[in-house]
Design a protein around this motif. Structure first.
Motif, PDB file in Angstrom:
ATOM      1  N   SER A   1     -51.689 -15.536  19.109  1.00  0.00           N
ATOM      2  CA  SER A   1     -51.143 -14.941  20.389  1.00  0.00           C
ATOM      3  C   SER A   1     -51.125 -13.536  19.881  1.00  0.00           C
ATOM      4  O   SER A   1     -50.403 -13.128  18.828  1.00  0.00           O
TER       5      SER A   1
ATOM      6  N   SER B   1     -47.916  -6.977  27.089  1.00  0.00           N
ATOM      7  CA  SER B   1     -48.796  -8.265  27.723  1.00  0.00           C
ATOM      8  C   SER B   1     -49.257  -9.201  26.707  1.00  0.00           C
ATOM      9  O   SER B   1     -49.162  -8.774  25.444  1.00  0.00           O
ATOM     10  N   GLU B   2     -49.370 -10.446  26.955  1.00  0.00           N
ATOM     11  CA  GLU B   2     -49.843 -11.383  26.106  1.00  0.00           C
ATOM     12  C   GLU B   2     -51.187 -11.872  25.887  1.00  0.00           C
ATOM     13  O   GLU B   2     -51.620 -11.977  27.158  1.00  0.00           O
ATOM     14  N   THR B   3     -51.880 -11.804  25.096  1.00  0.00           N
ATOM     15  CA  THR B   3     -53.099 -12.428  25.116  1.00  0.00           C
ATOM     16  C   THR B   3     -53.524 -13.391  23.855  1.00  0.00           C
ATOM     17  O   THR B   3     -52.916 -13.385  22.900  1.00  0.00           O
ATOM     18  N   ASN B   4     -54.311 -14.364  24.137  1.00  0.00           N
ATOM     19  CA  ASN B   4     -54.641 -15.361  23.282  1.00  0.00           C
ATOM     20  C   ASN B   4     -56.111 -15.276  22.837  1.00  0.00           C
ATOM     21  O   ASN B   4     -57.032 -15.988  23.461  1.00  0.00           O
TER      22      ASN B   4
END
Length: 566
Positions: A70, A61-64
């Motif tokens: 990122s 999963s990608e989170t910011n």
């Protein structure tokens, strides 16, 4: 020139990709991994992530966390091989890229060891160590270690494809009895850079179990092999056996088996009957061993029984065996003693033999059985039977009594069973019977005089005694008759008859003889002198003759006619 330099410092800095962390990482499959990519001097950058070997980024999963950062989160790491992850950032038409190398491995669990718990002494055995879910397996090394000694080392061969594998290592050897007390370790090492030191090696240690039939068996008895009746006894068995054995204790001659899980048997308040030979069997599926032991229980004699052969009642002259049986430890002393006797008979085995018993051997006996812990006494009666013998008869006050006296006739004899006494006068059908041999004749008469027989008998025989009773009395019931008359003429024959009841030795009475007519004168002197003399002498002679003939009858009657010439 100076103005130009100033211009350079005044212009805003160009945007760039600042970092990608961690640049190098080693993660275990299934763990969580976070890659961070950040930039500067770009207010609204955009980020991209990809694997350069085109592996799909599964479970990511990608989170910011911020506009300029990122994060790519692997949760969990599912990459199938080592790969390079690229982070790209775009800002104002410009693009920058950074790369991070991700190494993956799998070493999730300690080795699994089997075969250690059923080794057999003297037989080739295999120990197996399994290391599951290894990546990369070609970097794995497996060692068998005992103490500080490396017994065996195996390495996994290179696999053709990158995959999670299971490695198996087998160690073969012939176990000895002593190996049952040892440990062995399977140690697996994954030689991969980046793996934490505390995760590079995993090992499993097991206790070797060498299966063997029971051996070196020992048995102990507490407090001792010899105890007193009523004590508690503990029998303990120790053995070397694998698998664990079954313990069975059994007394010889009994069908009852006692079983124990730990080899301990407890006998509560033992009795004399518990003494004897026991066998203790220790067994497992590989074999068995048997130990034999003797338990001695001491106690005073008890449960004593006495038997007499052929019977308690025997005939005189037979042999008698008296046998005594008892439960006693230590062995007892047997003493047989007749009541009233100072001497006793002793036996070692409880058997007494009386040879040709006599009536004097009959009576009450006591048989004493004793040891140092106590004694018991049994009482018994021996009956000896025999026909009457040694018979004696006494008459009181005498064999010769006067008429009217009381007479006691007493008989004594040796007889068993007690005899029957019968007294009978000869010539009479009347029998007198006595239980104790005593007969009472009340006020005896002349007719009671005579010959008697006294018979003494039991079922085995009889004896007879003969006796004479004499009864004396003065003459009585006397009668005298003269025929033809008391008065006769001269020259007639005269018969004088004398009847009397008397006892022997009594005197005869005189008999007067009247004569009616006097004789002539010339005969007076002759008749006065010769006549009476002849008459008296003649009468006396005849009466005396008859009395002596009747003496044996006890009744004296003068029945003889007396002729008296006149």
């Amino acid at each position: 020139m100076a103005l130009w330099m100033l211009w350079i410092f005044v212009l805003p800095a160009a945007f760039s990709l600042d970092s990608l962390e961690p640049k190098y990482s080693t993660s275990q499959l299934g763990d969580r991994l976070v890659l961070k990519c950040s930039t500067r001097r770009c207010e609204k950058p955009s980020f991209t992530w990809r694997a350069l070997d085109d592996q799909p980024l599964m479970h990511t999963s990608e989170t910011n966390p911020s506009p300029t950062e990122s994060q790519l989160v692997f949760h969990p790491v599912t990459l199938t091989r080592k790969t390079t992850i690229e982070c790209g950032v775009f800002c104002g038409g410009k693009k920058f890229f950074r790369k991070a190398q991700v190494n993956v491995y799998s070493f999730p669990a300690d080795p699994e060891v089997s075969g250690y718990d059923h080794l057999r002494h003297g037989e080739k055995s295999n120990l197996t160590c399994v290391v599951r879910d290894i990546y990369t397996a070609d970097l794995l090394k497996v060692e068998w270690v005992q103490g500080e000694t490396v017994l065996s080392t195996t390495e996994h061969e290179m696999s053709a494809d990158d995959a999670v594998e299971t490695h198996t290592s087998v160690y073969s050897y012939i176990p000895d009895f002593g190996d049952g007390k040892k440990n062995i370790t399977c140690r697996a090492t994954l030689d991969l850079d980046g793996v934490p030191v505390n995760q590079q090696t995993r090992q499993t240690t097991v206790n070797l179990t060498v299966q063997t039939p029971p051996r070196n068996t020992t048995v102990t008895v507490s407090p001792s092999w010899q105890v007193q009746e009523g004590q508690n006894v503990t029998i303990s068995c120790r053995t070397v056996s694998s698998p664990s054995p079954r313990y069975v204790l059994k007394k010889d001659g009994s069908d009852v088996e006692m079983e124990s899980q730990d080899g301990t048997f407890r006998l509560q308040q033992v009795q004399l009957r518990d003494a004897g030979l026991y066998q203790l069997t220790v067994s497992n599926r590989l074999g068995s061993s048997t130990e034999r032991l003797t338990l001695n229980v001491t106690g005073p004699p008890q449960n004593t029984t006495v038997t007499v052969s052929p019977s308690w009642q025997v005939q005189e002259g037979q042999d008698v065996t008296i046998s005594c049986r008892t439960v006693s430890s230590p062995p007892p002393r047997y003493v047989l003693k007749k009541d009233g006797s100072d001497e006793g008979m002793e036996s070692q085995d409880g058997t007494f033999r009386l040879r040709q018993v006599q009536l004097r051997d009959a009576g009450l006996y006591q048989l004493t059985v004793s040891n140092q812990l106590g004694s018991s006494t049994e009482r018994l009666t021996l009956n000896v039977t025999a026909p009457p013998r040694n018979t004696t008869v006494t008459v009181s006050p005498s064999w010769q009594v006067q008429e009217g006296q009381n007479v006691t006739i007493s008989c004594r004899t040796v007889s068993s069973p007690p005899p029957r006494y019968i007294l009978k006068k000869d010539g009479s059908d009347v029998e007198m019977e006595s239980q104790d041999g005593t007969f009472w004749l009340q006020q005896v008469q002349l007719r009671d005089a005579g010959l008697y027989q006294l018979n003494v008998s039991n079922r085995l025989g009889s004896s007879t005694e003969r006796l004479t009773l004499s009864v004396t009395a003065p003459p009585r019931n006397t009668t005298v008759t003269v025929s033809p008359s008391w008065q006769v003429q001269e020259a007639q024959d005269v018969t004088i008859s004398y009847r009397t009841v008397r006892s022997p030795n009594s005197s005869f009475p005189s008999v007067p003889l009247p004569v009616q007519d006097p004789p002539p004168k010339d005969h007076i002197i002759l008749l006065a002198v010769i006549g009476p003399t002849v008459a008296v002498v003649t009468i006396a002679a005849l009466v005396t003759h008859h009395l002596w003939k009747a003496k044996t009858r006890g009744v004296y009657e003068l029945g003889k006619d007396v002729l008296l010439p006149v």
